[in-house]
Design an enzyme around this catalytic site. Structure first.
Site, PDB file in Angstrom:
ATOM      1  N   ARG A 252      52.692  52.161  41.203  1.00 48.34           N
ATOM      2  CA  ARG A 252      52.939  51.834  39.806  1.00 48.34           C
ATOM      3  C   ARG A 252      53.141  53.254  39.313  1.00 48.34           C
ATOM      4  O   ARG A 252      52.327  54.386  39.589  1.00 48.34           O
ATOM      5  CB  ARG A 252      52.072  51.191  38.988  1.00 48.34           C
ATOM      6  CG  ARG A 252      50.554  51.896  38.874  1.00 48.34           C
ATOM      7  CD  ARG A 252      49.503  51.244  38.014  1.00 48.34           C
ATOM      8  NE  ARG A 252      48.337  51.595  38.338  1.00 48.34           N
ATOM      9  CZ  ARG A 252      47.442  52.542  38.398  1.00 48.34           C
ATOM     10  NH1 ARG A 252      48.302  53.771  37.566  1.00 48.34           N
ATOM     11  NH2 ARG A 252      46.356  52.826  38.551  1.00 48.34           N
ATOM     12  N   HIS A 256      47.345  52.704  34.779  1.00 48.56           N
ATOM     13  CA  HIS A 256      46.851  51.287  35.050  1.00 48.56           C
ATOM     14  C   HIS A 256      47.021  50.291  33.740  1.00 48.56           C
ATOM     15  O   HIS A 256      47.499  49.354  34.016  1.00 48.56           O
ATOM     16  CB  HIS A 256      45.361  51.359  35.216  1.00 48.56           C
ATOM     17  CG  HIS A 256      44.678  50.226  35.334  1.00 48.56           C
ATOM     18  ND1 HIS A 256      44.777  49.303  36.307  1.00 48.56           N
ATOM     19  CD2 HIS A 256      43.741  49.440  34.693  1.00 48.56           C
ATOM     20  CE1 HIS A 256      44.038  48.244  36.398  1.00 48.56           C
ATOM     21  NE2 HIS A 256      43.488  48.133  35.156  1.00 48.56           N
ATOM     22  N   TYR A 265      42.883  61.050  37.926  1.00 45.62           N
ATOM     23  CA  TYR A 265      42.480  60.667  39.170  1.00 45.62           C
ATOM     24  C   TYR A 265      43.451  60.854  40.114  1.00 45.62           C
ATOM     25  O   TYR A 265      43.326  60.779  41.299  1.00 45.62           O
ATOM     26  CB  TYR A 265      41.812  59.328  38.992  1.00 45.62           C
ATOM     27  CG  TYR A 265      42.709  58.345  38.676  1.00 45.62           C
ATOM     28  CD1 TYR A 265      43.543  57.772  39.219  1.00 45.62           C
ATOM     29  CD2 TYR A 265      42.709  58.050  37.271  1.00 45.62           C
ATOM     30  CE1 TYR A 265      44.583  56.804  38.843  1.00 45.62           C
ATOM     31  CE2 TYR A 265      43.313  56.797  36.716  1.00 45.62           C
ATOM     32  CZ  TYR A 265      44.353  56.299  37.463  1.00 45.62           C
ATOM     33  OH  TYR A 265      45.199  55.379  37.135  1.00 45.62           O
TER      34      TYR A 265
HETATM   35  C1  LIG Z   1      35.898  40.216  38.427  1.00 43.13           C
HETATM   36  C2  LIG Z   1      36.393  41.544  37.841  1.00 43.13           C
HETATM   37  N1  LIG Z   1      35.859  42.627  38.012  1.00 43.13           N
HETATM   38  C3  LIG Z   1      36.094  43.869  37.474  1.00 43.13           C
HETATM   39  C4  LIG Z   1      37.049  43.911  36.718  1.00 43.13           C
HETATM   40  C5  LIG Z   1      37.789  45.290  35.767  1.00 43.13           C
HETATM   41  N2  LIG Z   1      39.257  45.461  36.563  1.00 43.13           N
HETATM   42  C6  LIG Z   1      40.371  45.263  35.638  1.00 43.13           C
HETATM   43  S1  LIG Z   1      41.559  45.787  36.505  1.00 43.13           S
HETATM   44  C7  LIG Z   1      40.774  46.492  37.794  1.00 43.13           C
HETATM   45  C8  LIG Z   1      41.447  47.130  39.098  1.00 43.13           C
HETATM   46  C9  LIG Z   1      42.286  45.856  39.910  1.00 43.13           C
HETATM   47  O1  LIG Z   1      42.873  46.731  40.823  1.00 43.13           O
HETATM   48  P1  LIG Z   1      44.020  45.763  41.660  1.00 43.13           P
HETATM   49  O2  LIG Z   1      43.501  44.498  41.998  1.00 43.13           O
HETATM   50  O3  LIG Z   1      44.523  46.678  42.594  1.00 43.13           O
HETATM   51  O4  LIG Z   1      45.313  45.759  40.613  1.00 43.13           O
HETATM   52  P2  LIG Z   1      46.124  46.639  39.819  1.00 43.13           P
HETATM   53  O5  LIG Z   1      45.430  46.624  38.536  1.00 43.13           O
HETATM   54  O6  LIG Z   1      46.202  47.822  40.578  1.00 43.13           O
HETATM   55  O7  LIG Z   1      47.381  45.782  39.666  1.00 43.13           O
HETATM   56  C10 LIG Z   1      39.072  46.213  37.470  1.00 43.13           C
HETATM   57  C11 LIG Z   1      38.280  46.427  38.458  1.00 43.13           C
HETATM   58  C12 LIG Z   1      37.846  42.885  36.180  1.00 43.13           C
HETATM   59  N3  LIG Z   1      39.012  42.532  35.475  1.00 43.13           N
HETATM   60  N4  LIG Z   1      37.574  41.570  36.806  1.00 43.13           N
END
Ligand SMILES: Cc1ncc(C[n+]2csc(CCOP(=O)(O)OP(=O)(O)O)c2C)c(N)n1
Length: 353
Positions: A252, A256, A265
């Protein structure tokens, strides 16, 4: 493990086809459709970020850089199939038939934004990470029990593969031979956590081996690789061949979400360099130029048409009522448990409703 799961590529960074087995399947209309959908998704994405910055929607999750992964995979699905997106996958849902207006309404906080057009089996974006893998597996299992040949595709990031739901979804789909494609977009980060800090696996595709299902790793910025390999996985699922885990390696470019500052970061130069070297749209344009199917007046017209389409959707979104905060208490349970009823009443009291 990286050797066992090589990154499959059909179109390289210079816009040259490197896997000749697919050469005669690249007809002009398919290539132009892929370009059109990717370009539309990128324009929509940029508009989403701008609308948020102008205070016209609440928040927004950008996906610029991930267009090939989202458009190539959603183009591989057919009418009647199921799609389970995350908060980052509007490129996929718009390509699969979601309306621009409703995707914008979602980010404005309107519950109507979760509703797909009639007949489109698109779930609301999953925000609880990895929960949607179970929904996708369940929906595909139901189709299998009904004896249809419909399949599910489910999107998730690299971070999601560290959640229990990821493993439960893969295990269940494997045991019951369920027609679901697990489509991972490995963009290298879970918010600020780089992939090396959250897993020892060198690839995500290799995690399929734990469940004895097929794992495929591919260049997620190569729309041809994404489209053809996802299509093969869906066809296998329809034919009773069970689930597949696809890892699309991508990036990306931006934050985020609009609430994030990636300069805290990671080095911002990385996105600048990647835009110049591995961009999914730029490489498709190079290919089209080399094949003499690029027409700059066609592209200009496309830009004008998409601008009008997006502006009309923004106008429609802004003509709707503002979101009603009290909505957050409804629609999760058929009947609210008492703590939620209490909160709902307290909220109404504070608002004088
Ligand atoms: C169960 C849960 N834990 C924590 C979060 C907080 N959170 C939101 S986005 C994220 C990161 C997700 O990363 P990834 O799966 O790599 O997807 P990306 O956002 O990079 O597309 C987190 C930890 C959440 N939404 N749900």
């Amino acid at each position: 493990m990286e050797k066992q799961f090589p990154k499959k590529q059909i179109l390289n960074e210079d816009g040259v086809v490197v896997d000749h087995a697919f050469k005669n399947r690249l007809d002009e209309s398919l290539v132009k459709t892929l370009y059109t959908k990717m370009f539309r998704a990128r324009m929509f994405d940029r508009k989403g970020v701008n609308l948020q910055r102008q205070g016209r929607i609440g928040t927004y999750v950008p996906f610029e850089g991930q267009e090939a992964a989202q458009i190539g995979s959603s183009m591989a699905m057919e009418e009647g199939d199921w799609m389970f997106p995350t908060y980052r996958d509007h490129g996929a849902t718009l390509t699969f038939g979601h309306s621009l207006k409703n995707v914008l309404l979602y980010w404005k906080g309107r519950q109507e934004g979760c509703i797909p057009p009639d007949g489109k089996k698109i779930f609301p974006p999953a925000v609880p990470i990895a929960s949607q893998l179970l929904h996708a597996t369940g929906a595909a299992w139901a189709e299998k029990m009904k004896g249809t040949d419909r399949a599910s595709i489910v999107y998730f990031g690299d971070g999601a593969t560290s959640e229990g739901d990821f493993h439960e979804g893969l295990n269940f789909a494997s045991v019951f031979n369920i027609p679901v494609v697990f489509f991972n977009q490995n963009n290298g980060f879970a918010i600020s956590v780089p992939i090396e800090k959250q897993m020892k696996s060198k690839t995500i595709a290799q995690k399929a081996a734990g469940y004895d299902i097929e794992g495929i790793r591919l260049d997620g910025n190569d729309v041809f690789a994404v489209y053809f390999h996802t299509k093969a996985a869906v066809e296998k699922a329809r034919a009773g061949g069970g689930p597949t885990l696809i890892e699309a390696v991508t990036w990306r470019y931006g934050a985020h979400t609009t609430a994030d500052d990636p300069s805290k970061y990671r080095d911002q130069n990385e996105s600048i360099i990647r835009r110049e070297t591995t961009d999914p749209l730029a490489r498709l344009e190079k290919y089209m130029q080399q094949e003499n199917i690029w027409d700059s007046s066609w592209q200009k017209q496309l830009e004008q048409d998409i601008t009008l389409e997006i502006e009309a959707a923004v106008h429609e979104m802004e003509n709707e009522q503002p979101p009603h905060v009290g909505d957050m208490f409804d629609h999760v349970f058929a009947e609210n448990p008492w703590p939620i009823e209490d909160q709902k009443e307290a909220y109404a009291l504070v608002r004088g409703e």
